[in-house]
Write an enzyme that holds these catalytic residues in place. Structure first.
Site, PDB file in Angstrom:
ATOM      1  N   SER A   1       0.807  -1.228   0.000  1.00 20.61           N
ATOM      2  CA  SER A   1       0.000   0.000   0.000  1.00 20.61           C
ATOM      3  C   SER A   1       0.835   1.271   0.000  1.00 20.61           C
ATOM      4  CB  SER A   1      -0.949   0.002   1.197  1.00 20.61           C
ATOM      5  OG  SER A   1      -0.233  -0.197   2.405  1.00 20.61           O
TER       6      SER A   1
ATOM      7  N   HIS B   1      -0.377   6.481   5.916  1.00 21.72           N
ATOM      8  CA  HIS B   1       0.097   6.135   4.577  1.00 21.72           C
ATOM      9  C   HIS B   1       0.453   7.415   3.825  1.00 21.72           C
ATOM     10  CE1 HIS B   1      -1.389   2.096   5.335  1.00 21.72           C
ATOM     11  NE2 HIS B   1      -0.846   1.704   4.192  1.00 21.72           N
TER      12      HIS B   1
END
Length: 289
Positions: free
Chosen positions: A38, A264
């Protein structure tokens, strides 16, 4: 006499320059494949791709930035959120997931491969959730360090052989490819933190930051051992972590301030990594963005 010698010398130098072979240009790549998890795919960063939607790939992730920067038309991004090293040669089922191994994108004529993998092998998401939960009752202590001790460093060490196998698998399937291993953007500052905005206890911030340095260090060592290039975004992302101001951060916190998945990279972080990899391929060093 002196003037004549000077003119002759200038003419000789000019002719030599004209006959000399042109300076070597930066390598041109035609067939680029992006592998990874990711931190590659870019979940929730717009626009999300549909191939498949369950992998949460963004059109602004770093491979897309790199492909555009290098003008590569034949570009395959098969990265997928949640991917581990085992999902390179095996199928990653469920959500996130996709029905084919990531290695299926590699071909004999693939000439550029980037890969970021290993964070999920050490349990990245579970570590963050566990440490955040433990911080509630001890925000100034180090409950996460007390819980995990040396086990996270041991997980990093155990992942090294798996990363080596991934790099060997890439070389086997695409023997002519330039392989670039890309590390992980810095998640936490070196000390202090910003509890409760990012709920990691003050004493656990340097502990977890050191684990990330160990992870990136392991990836660099495996890249070097395999003859691959290593690009480490950690080195350029000081002050761009989850505790930075919304306009400065490259990695979002538990509650994102821009469109990206919690903890993220956001679009700015992806752009910075793409430019860093492009600079490495061109043989230049990017020290800040």
């Amino acid at each position: 006499m002196t003037r004549r010698v000077t003119v002759v010398s200038l003419l000789t130098a000019l002719i030599a320059a004209m006959l000399a072979p042109p300076a070597s240009a930066a390598p041109q790549y035609r067939n680029y494949v992006s592998l990874g998890d990711s931190f590659v795919s870019g979940p929730f960063i717009p626009l999300q791709r549909l191939d498949p939607l369950s992998c949460f790939k963004s059109t602004q992730n770093y491979p897309s930035v790199l492909a555009k920067r290098l003008g590569i038309a034949n570009f395959t991004d098969i990265s997928c959120g949640g991917a581990q090293t085992k999902d390179m040669a095996g199928v990653q089922s469920g959500v996130p997931g996709q029905p084919v191994p990531q290695f299926s994108a590699l071909k004999a004529d693939t000439d550029l491969v980037t890969v970021s993998i290993g964070g999920n092998d050490i349990g990245f998401s579970d570590i963050i959730l566990t440490c955040a939960g433990k911080s509630v009752l001890d925000p100034h202590g180090a409950p996460c360090k007390a819980n995990y001790g040396d086990s996270l460093a041991q997980r990093v060490d155990a992942t090294a052989a798996r990363v080596a196998a991934v790099l060997a698998g890439i070389k086997q399937r695409s023997p002519k490819a330039k392989i670039v291993v890309v590390g992980y953007l810095r998640i936490l500052p070196p000390s202090g933190g910003c509890w409760p905005i990012v709920p990691i206890s003050r004493g656990d911030v340097p502990y977890l930051d050191n684990v990330q340095k160990q992870l990136n260090g392991m990836l660099g060592a495996q890249a070097n051992a395999a003859g691959a290039t290593f690009v480490n975004p950690y080195d350029i992302s000081t002050g761009r972590d989850t505790c930075a101001a919304p306009w400065d951060k490259w990695v979002e916190g538990i509650i994102p301030t821009s469109l990206a998945f919690p903890v993220h990279p956001n679009a700015k972080g992806m752009a910075a990594v793409g430019e860093q990899v492009a600079a490495a391929l061109a043989g230049t060093e990017l020290t800040g963005v």
